[in-house]
Scaffold this active site. Structure first.
Site, PDB file in Angstrom:
ATOM      1  N   ARG A 181       0.743  -1.228  -0.020  1.00 30.52           N
ATOM      2  CA  ARG A 181       0.131  -0.039  -0.019  1.00 30.52           C
ATOM      3  C   ARG A 181       0.919   1.240   0.050  1.00 30.52           C
ATOM      4  O   ARG A 181       0.376   2.412  -0.052  1.00 30.52           O
ATOM      5  CB  ARG A 181      -0.880  -0.210   1.466  1.00 30.52           C
ATOM      6  CG  ARG A 181      -2.320  -0.389   1.168  1.00 30.52           C
ATOM      7  CD  ARG A 181      -2.770  -0.471   2.561  1.00 30.52           C
ATOM      8  NE  ARG A 181      -4.307  -0.339   2.475  1.00 30.52           N
ATOM      9  CZ  ARG A 181      -5.056  -1.171   2.656  1.00 30.52           C
ATOM     10  NH1 ARG A 181      -4.567  -2.431   2.520  1.00 30.52           N
ATOM     11  NH2 ARG A 181      -6.323  -1.095   2.411  1.00 30.52           N
TER      12      ARG A 181
ATOM     13  N   ARG B 210     -21.780  -2.821   2.854  1.00 31.66           N
ATOM     14  CA  ARG B 210     -20.758  -4.206   3.241  1.00 31.66           C
ATOM     15  C   ARG B 210     -21.443  -4.730   4.453  1.00 31.66           C
ATOM     16  O   ARG B 210     -21.456  -4.445   5.342  1.00 31.66           O
ATOM     17  CB  ARG B 210     -19.566  -4.002   3.151  1.00 31.66           C
ATOM     18  CG  ARG B 210     -18.641  -4.944   3.623  1.00 31.66           C
ATOM     19  CD  ARG B 210     -17.415  -4.941   3.252  1.00 31.66           C
ATOM     20  NE  ARG B 210     -16.563  -3.814   3.720  1.00 31.66           N
ATOM     21  CZ  ARG B 210     -15.497  -3.482   3.218  1.00 31.66           C
ATOM     22  NH1 ARG B 210     -14.872  -4.070   2.320  1.00 31.66           N
ATOM     23  NH2 ARG B 210     -14.838  -2.098   3.960  1.00 31.66           N
TER      24      ARG B 210
HETATM   25  P1  AP5 Z   1      -8.464  -3.846   3.855  1.00 28.46           P
HETATM   26  O1  AP5 Z   1      -9.195  -4.794   4.817  1.00 28.46           O
HETATM   27  O2  AP5 Z   1      -7.449  -4.035   3.302  1.00 28.46           O
HETATM   28  O3  AP5 Z   1      -9.388  -2.567   3.535  1.00 28.46           O
HETATM   29  P2  AP5 Z   1      -9.452  -1.523   2.383  1.00 28.46           P
HETATM   30  O4  AP5 Z   1      -8.263  -1.519   1.368  1.00 28.46           O
HETATM   31  O5  AP5 Z   1     -10.147  -0.307   2.922  1.00 28.46           O
HETATM   32  O6  AP5 Z   1     -10.467  -2.483   1.337  1.00 28.46           O
HETATM   33  P3  AP5 Z   1     -11.862  -3.113   1.859  1.00 28.46           P
HETATM   34  O7  AP5 Z   1     -11.723  -4.446   2.674  1.00 28.46           O
HETATM   35  O8  AP5 Z   1     -12.667  -1.989   2.452  1.00 28.46           O
HETATM   36  O9  AP5 Z   1     -12.514  -3.294   0.362  1.00 28.46           O
HETATM   37  P4  AP5 Z   1     -12.107  -4.212  -0.887  1.00 28.46           P
HETATM   38  O10 AP5 Z   1     -11.651  -3.510  -1.864  1.00 28.46           O
HETATM   39  O11 AP5 Z   1     -11.761  -5.576  -0.415  1.00 28.46           O
HETATM   40  O12 AP5 Z   1     -13.984  -4.549  -1.025  1.00 28.46           O
HETATM   41  P5  AP5 Z   1     -14.976  -5.547  -0.998  1.00 28.46           P
HETATM   42  O13 AP5 Z   1     -14.556  -6.980  -1.881  1.00 28.46           O
HETATM   43  O14 AP5 Z   1     -15.010  -5.827   0.573  1.00 28.46           O
HETATM   44  O15 AP5 Z   1      -7.782  -2.704   5.324  1.00 28.46           O
HETATM   45  C1  AP5 Z   1      -8.306  -2.449   6.385  1.00 28.46           C
HETATM   46  C2  AP5 Z   1      -7.371  -1.566   7.283  1.00 28.46           C
HETATM   47  O16 AP5 Z   1      -6.177  -2.480   7.863  1.00 28.46           O
HETATM   48  C3  AP5 Z   1      -6.726  -0.244   6.687  1.00 28.46           C
HETATM   49  O17 AP5 Z   1      -7.702   0.782   6.724  1.00 28.46           O
HETATM   50  C4  AP5 Z   1      -5.352  -0.332   7.364  1.00 28.46           C
HETATM   51  O18 AP5 Z   1      -5.625   0.361   8.780  1.00 28.46           O
HETATM   52  C5  AP5 Z   1      -4.919  -1.673   7.731  1.00 28.46           C
HETATM   53  N1  AP5 Z   1      -4.052  -2.300   6.609  1.00 28.46           N
HETATM   54  C6  AP5 Z   1      -4.546  -3.228   5.496  1.00 28.46           C
HETATM   55  N2  AP5 Z   1      -3.523  -3.490   5.018  1.00 28.46           N
HETATM   56  C7  AP5 Z   1      -2.503  -2.691   5.237  1.00 28.46           C
HETATM   57  C8  AP5 Z   1      -1.399  -2.390   4.643  1.00 28.46           C
HETATM   58  N3  AP5 Z   1      -0.868  -3.173   3.456  1.00 28.46           N
HETATM   59  N4  AP5 Z   1      -0.583  -1.477   5.148  1.00 28.46           N
HETATM   60  C9  AP5 Z   1      -1.060  -0.848   6.345  1.00 28.46           C
HETATM   61  N5  AP5 Z   1      -2.185  -0.956   6.858  1.00 28.46           N
HETATM   62  C10 AP5 Z   1      -2.787  -1.858   6.376  1.00 28.46           C
HETATM   63  O19 AP5 Z   1     -16.101  -4.910  -1.640  1.00 28.46           O
HETATM   64  C11 AP5 Z   1     -16.912  -3.973  -0.974  1.00 28.46           C
HETATM   65  C12 AP5 Z   1     -18.265  -4.262  -0.777  1.00 28.46           C
HETATM   66  O20 AP5 Z   1     -18.919  -3.873  -2.251  1.00 28.46           O
HETATM   67  C13 AP5 Z   1     -18.642  -5.426  -0.465  1.00 28.46           C
HETATM   68  O21 AP5 Z   1     -20.108  -5.297   0.018  1.00 28.46           O
HETATM   69  C14 AP5 Z   1     -19.051  -6.287  -1.758  1.00 28.46           C
HETATM   70  O22 AP5 Z   1     -19.849  -7.277  -1.536  1.00 28.46           O
HETATM   71  C15 AP5 Z   1     -19.500  -5.133  -2.657  1.00 28.46           C
HETATM   72  N6  AP5 Z   1     -18.764  -5.469  -4.122  1.00 28.46           N
HETATM   73  C16 AP5 Z   1     -17.653  -5.912  -4.616  1.00 28.46           C
HETATM   74  N7  AP5 Z   1     -17.311  -5.855  -5.800  1.00 28.46           N
HETATM   75  C17 AP5 Z   1     -18.728  -5.526  -6.573  1.00 28.46           C
HETATM   76  C18 AP5 Z   1     -19.231  -5.464  -7.612  1.00 28.46           C
HETATM   77  N8  AP5 Z   1     -18.764  -5.692  -8.740  1.00 28.46           N
HETATM   78  N9  AP5 Z   1     -20.532  -4.944  -7.753  1.00 28.46           N
HETATM   79  C19 AP5 Z   1     -21.358  -4.571  -6.829  1.00 28.46           C
HETATM   80  N10 AP5 Z   1     -20.850  -4.697  -5.185  1.00 28.46           N
HETATM   81  C20 AP5 Z   1     -19.652  -5.307  -5.234  1.00 28.46           C
END
Ligand code: AP5
Length: 221
Positions: free
Chosen positions: A90, A131
């Site tokens: 990241r 979500r």
């Molecule tokens: P992390 O869990 O990685 O959160 P994020 O990057 O904010 O990503 P999300 O998990 O929120 O979303 P996603 O892209 O996976 O989407 P999803 O598939 O769930 O990190 C959380 C925290 O941990 C960070 O803030 C940080 O503090 C820490 N952290 C993690 N990694 C780190 C690193 N490398 N360095 C430092 N800190 C770190 O989909 C979202 C929603 O949309 C779901 O409801 C899903 O059902 C829906 N959806 C998905 N695709 C579609 C589609 N095509 N059409 C319609 N709906 C859809």
């Protein structure tokens, strides 16, 4: 071992797409830095205790903490595996940590592809607001886009679904700001290496999975 980085804004669908791909491809494994950190928080490990406040505030956990976790994981992976890395790297520092971990592991791998899930901030807010996740089996849903058969209940195991603690509108805004500041530079980083593929992330999950699968299959490394 082949390492595929899947990156994009919070809520772009990284976890959804990576977990679908692993169901279709037995040689793939889904490694989510967010899931690893949430598990560490839940288990009250030393890493979890240190990471908790950063995650609650929507900030990034320090590079060395998450870098160590991922490097240890990479060192344990078998040679025939395709690792789908969701949420790591990241920052540019994390990208260097990943290169080092890949080169020094027993399989001597390298990052062969970086898939950017391209999406607008408006769509992201809607996705994160809706979500829901299963605390028992980890299955992910969206209240309208990907609803469970019975509202609020996991299709797989019948457990009540929960909202993530860091899915408040304020924290999501903060996570998006940090993404733009710290993670967007990775687009140029991987583009310069010639391994960046942009996948539009606003279509159906099936379409996005197919596009990502094609990008991985076409990648010769
Ligand atoms: P992390 O869990 O990685 O959160 P994020 O990057 O904010 O990503 P999300 O998990 O929120 O979303 P996603 O892209 O996976 O989407 P999803 O598939 O769930 O990190 C959380 C925290 O941990 C960070 O803030 C940080 O503090 C820490 N952290 C993690 N990694 C780190 C690193 N490398 N360095 C430092 N800190 C770190 O989909 C979202 C929603 O949309 C779901 O409801 C899903 O059902 C829906 N959806 C998905 N695709 C579609 C589609 N095509 N059409 C319609 N709906 C859809």
């Amino acid at each position: 071992m082949k390492i595929v980085v899947i990156f994009g804004s919070p809520g772009s669908g990284k976890g959804t797409i990576a977990s679908r791909l692993t169901k279709l491809n037995p040689q793939m494994i889904h490694v989510s830095s967010g899931d690893m950190l949430r598990k560490a928080v839940e288990d009250h490990t030393a890493v979890g205790l240190e990471a908790e406040s950063y995650m609650r505030d929507g900030a990034l956990v320090p590079d060395e903490i998450i870098g160590r976790m991922i490097s240890e994981y990479i060192a344990s992976v078998d040679s025939g595996t395709i690792v789908l890395l969701d949420g790591f790297p990241r920052t540019l520092t994390q990208a260097d940590i990943l290169d080092e971990a890949a080169q020094t592991c027993a399989c001597s791998a390298e990052v062969s592809l970086a898939v950017l899930l391209d999406i607008s901030d408006e769509v992201v807010f809607d996705r994160v607001a809706g979500r829901r996740g299963c605390p028992a089996c980890g299955a992910g849903y969206h209240v309208t886009n990907i609803p469970p058969r019975v509202a609020g209940i996991c299709d797989n195991c019948g457990t009540a679904l929960v909202i993530r603690k860091d899915d408040t509108p304020e924290t999501v805004a903060q996570r998006i700001a940090i993404y733009k500041q710290q993670t967007v530079p990775l687009i140029a980083f991987y583009a310069e290496r010639g391994i960046l593929r942009r996948v539009p992330a606003t279509g159906s999950v099936d379409d996005i999975v197919a596009l990502t699968q094609r990008a991985i299959s076409e990648n010769p490394a």
